[in-house]
Design a protein around this motif. Structure first.
Motif, PDB file in Angstrom:
ATOM      1  N   GLU A  15      22.558  -3.785 -27.355  1.00  0.00           N
ATOM      2  CA  GLU A  15      21.544  -3.176 -26.484  1.00  0.00           C
ATOM      3  C   GLU A  15      21.551  -3.842 -25.104  1.00  0.00           C
ATOM      4  O   GLU A  15      21.478  -3.159 -24.083  1.00  0.00           O
ATOM      5  N   HIS A  16      21.650  -5.161 -25.068  1.00  0.00           N
ATOM      6  CA  HIS A  16      21.753  -5.865 -23.789  1.00  0.00           C
ATOM      7  C   HIS A  16      22.972  -5.359 -23.013  1.00  0.00           C
ATOM      8  O   HIS A  16      22.876  -5.045 -21.826  1.00  0.00           O
ATOM      9  N   ALA A  17      24.116  -5.290 -23.688  1.00  0.00           N
ATOM     10  CA  ALA A  17      25.357  -4.852 -23.027  1.00  0.00           C
ATOM     11  C   ALA A  17      25.206  -3.446 -22.461  1.00  0.00           C
ATOM     12  O   ALA A  17      25.597  -3.176 -21.321  1.00  0.00           O
ATOM     13  N   PHE A  18      24.625  -2.561 -23.255  1.00  0.00           N
ATOM     14  CA  PHE A  18      24.479  -1.174 -22.822  1.00  0.00           C
ATOM     15  C   PHE A  18      23.528  -1.062 -21.629  1.00  0.00           C
ATOM     16  O   PHE A  18      23.835  -0.404 -20.631  1.00  0.00           O
ATOM     17  N   GLU A  33      19.506  -7.983 -13.806  1.00  0.00           N
ATOM     18  CA  GLU A  33      19.114  -9.393 -13.949  1.00  0.00           C
ATOM     19  C   GLU A  33      17.962  -9.551 -14.934  1.00  0.00           C
ATOM     20  O   GLU A  33      17.950 -10.490 -15.729  1.00  0.00           O
ATOM     21  N   LYS A  34      16.996  -8.658 -14.899  1.00  0.00           N
ATOM     22  CA  LYS A  34      15.872  -8.705 -15.835  1.00  0.00           C
ATOM     23  C   LYS A  34      16.372  -8.514 -17.272  1.00  0.00           C
ATOM     24  O   LYS A  34      15.893  -9.175 -18.201  1.00  0.00           O
ATOM     25  N   ILE A  35      17.330  -7.604 -17.450  1.00  0.00           N
ATOM     26  CA  ILE A  35      17.883  -7.342 -18.790  1.00  0.00           C
ATOM     27  C   ILE A  35      18.643  -8.570 -19.286  1.00  0.00           C
ATOM     28  O   ILE A  35      18.533  -8.948 -20.457  1.00  0.00           O
ATOM     29  N   ARG A  36      19.392  -9.220 -18.410  1.00  0.00           N
ATOM     30  CA  ARG A  36      20.112 -10.450 -18.797  1.00  0.00           C
ATOM     31  C   ARG A  36      19.136 -11.506 -19.317  1.00  0.00           C
ATOM     32  O   ARG A  36      19.466 -12.269 -20.216  1.00  0.00           O
ATOM     33  N   SER A  37      17.935 -11.552 -18.725  1.00  0.00           N
ATOM     34  CA  SER A  37      16.930 -12.543 -19.109  1.00  0.00           C
ATOM     35  C   SER A  37      16.107 -12.122 -20.320  1.00  0.00           C
ATOM     36  O   SER A  37      15.357 -12.935 -20.874  1.00  0.00           O
ATOM     37  N   ALA A  44      15.245  -5.628 -23.760  1.00  0.00           N
ATOM     38  CA  ALA A  44      16.332  -5.108 -22.913  1.00  0.00           C
ATOM     39  C   ALA A  44      16.240  -3.587 -22.815  1.00  0.00           C
ATOM     40  O   ALA A  44      16.396  -3.007 -21.735  1.00  0.00           O
ATOM     41  N   LYS A  45      15.944  -2.926 -23.947  1.00  0.00           N
ATOM     42  CA  LYS A  45      15.828  -1.465 -23.949  1.00  0.00           C
ATOM     43  C   LYS A  45      14.647  -1.006 -23.100  1.00  0.00           C
ATOM     44  O   LYS A  45      14.771  -0.042 -22.335  1.00  0.00           O
ATOM     45  N   ARG A  46      13.532  -1.683 -23.226  1.00  0.00           N
ATOM     46  CA  ARG A  46      12.341  -1.290 -22.458  1.00  0.00           C
ATOM     47  C   ARG A  46      12.597  -1.388 -20.952  1.00  0.00           C
ATOM     48  O   ARG A  46      12.163  -0.508 -20.199  1.00  0.00           O
ATOM     49  N   GLY A  48      15.610  -1.253 -19.550  1.00  0.00           N
ATOM     50  CA  GLY A  48      16.625  -0.239 -19.275  1.00  0.00           C
ATOM     51  C   GLY A  48      16.069   1.175 -19.212  1.00  0.00           C
ATOM     52  O   GLY A  48      16.571   2.018 -18.474  1.00  0.00           O
ATOM     53  N   ASP A  49      15.004   1.445 -19.973  1.00  0.00           N
ATOM     54  CA  ASP A  49      14.396   2.783 -19.974  1.00  0.00           C
ATOM     55  C   ASP A  49      13.776   3.142 -18.620  1.00  0.00           C
ATOM     56  O   ASP A  49      13.549   4.317 -18.335  1.00  0.00           O
ATOM     57  N   CYS A  50      13.513   2.144 -17.786  1.00  0.00           N
ATOM     58  CA  CYS A  50      12.896   2.384 -16.466  1.00  0.00           C
ATOM     59  C   CYS A  50      13.931   2.633 -15.366  1.00  0.00           C
ATOM     60  O   CYS A  50      13.566   2.903 -14.222  1.00  0.00           O
ATOM     61  N   ILE A  51      15.206   2.566 -15.709  1.00  0.00           N
ATOM     62  CA  ILE A  51      16.268   2.739 -14.710  1.00  0.00           C
ATOM     63  C   ILE A  51      16.465   4.227 -14.413  1.00  0.00           C
ATOM     64  O   ILE A  51      16.553   5.051 -15.331  1.00  0.00           O
ATOM     65  N   SER A  52      16.553   4.554 -13.123  1.00  0.00           N
ATOM     66  CA  SER A  52      16.879   5.934 -12.726  1.00  0.00           C
ATOM     67  C   SER A  52      18.368   6.144 -12.953  1.00  0.00           C
ATOM     68  O   SER A  52      19.189   5.378 -12.467  1.00  0.00           O
TER      69      SER A  52
END
Length: 193
Positions: A15-18, A33-37, A44-46, A48-52
């Motif tokens: 999930e982090h990788a994706f 950067e937030k996902i890496r942390s 990580a999914k939460r 990522g869900d906010c990305i346009s």
């Protein structure tokens, strides 16, 4: 969580990788950067869900996930072992409410519903099943000759060595007699008349 490397970077989970890949390919380096942390895959999914997402990402996301799952399978032994146990008729389902990656229903409903009736596409389950084919133990073919054991190979080598030694020494009297006896001709002339 077991770390593995894909796209040139170590990741805490698939999930982090994706989600990191999605953030980078959609130009959101702050989210990456937030996902890496993020300490968990769910976090990580939460994020990522906010990305346009752009159109390009929608076309390539399945291939990205396939690459990630394949990397995970090749590097994480317990995951690889689980894939090896999957038979060709196994159904692998991501039982989530996600209509693209999952079955679109919860685990209880997933287990009780015919896969053709799932509202979701179950793309993650499909990817995992496809990758499992590469790791599944293949039955030994009966048409292939078995390799000789070491003992048999040594015995065979000794027979060859003995044969070569006999050739070097020349035929013995006994072997000459055997050759004459098997020729089909009678070599004793005393009974001819």
């Amino acid at each position: 969580m077991s770390e593995f490397k894909v796209f040139g970077e170590n990741h805490r989970s698939a999930e982090h990788a994706f989600q990191i890949t999605k953030a980078i390919r959609n130009g959101d380096l702050v989210a990456a950067e937030k996902i890496r942390s993020a300490t968990t895959a769910l976090d990580a999914k939460r994020i990522g869900d906010c990305i346009s997402k752009n159109e390009s990402w929608e076309k390539e996301k399945t291939e990205v996930m396939s690459t990630i799952i394949d990397a995970k399978a090749s590097q994480i032994k317990p995951f690889q072992e689980a894939l090896q146990k999957c038979g060709p008729k196994s159904i692998i389902a991501e039982a989530t409410y996600d209509d693209f990656w999952g079955t679109g229903i919860n685990i209880s409903a997933t287990l009780k519903t015919n896969p053709e009736a799932w509202p979701g596409k179950n793309m993650l389950g499909t990817i995992i099943k496809d990758i499992a084919k590469n790791y599944r133990r293949k039955p030994r073919s009966w048409s292939l000759p078995r390799q000789p054991t070491r003992k048999a190979a040594r015995a065979s080598q000794k027979e060859i060595t003995d044969f070569v030694s006999q050739l070097k020494e020349g035929p013995s009297k006994r072997s000459r007699e055997n050759i004459n006896d098997t020729s089909g001709h009678d070599t004793d002339t005393s009974e001819q008349g």
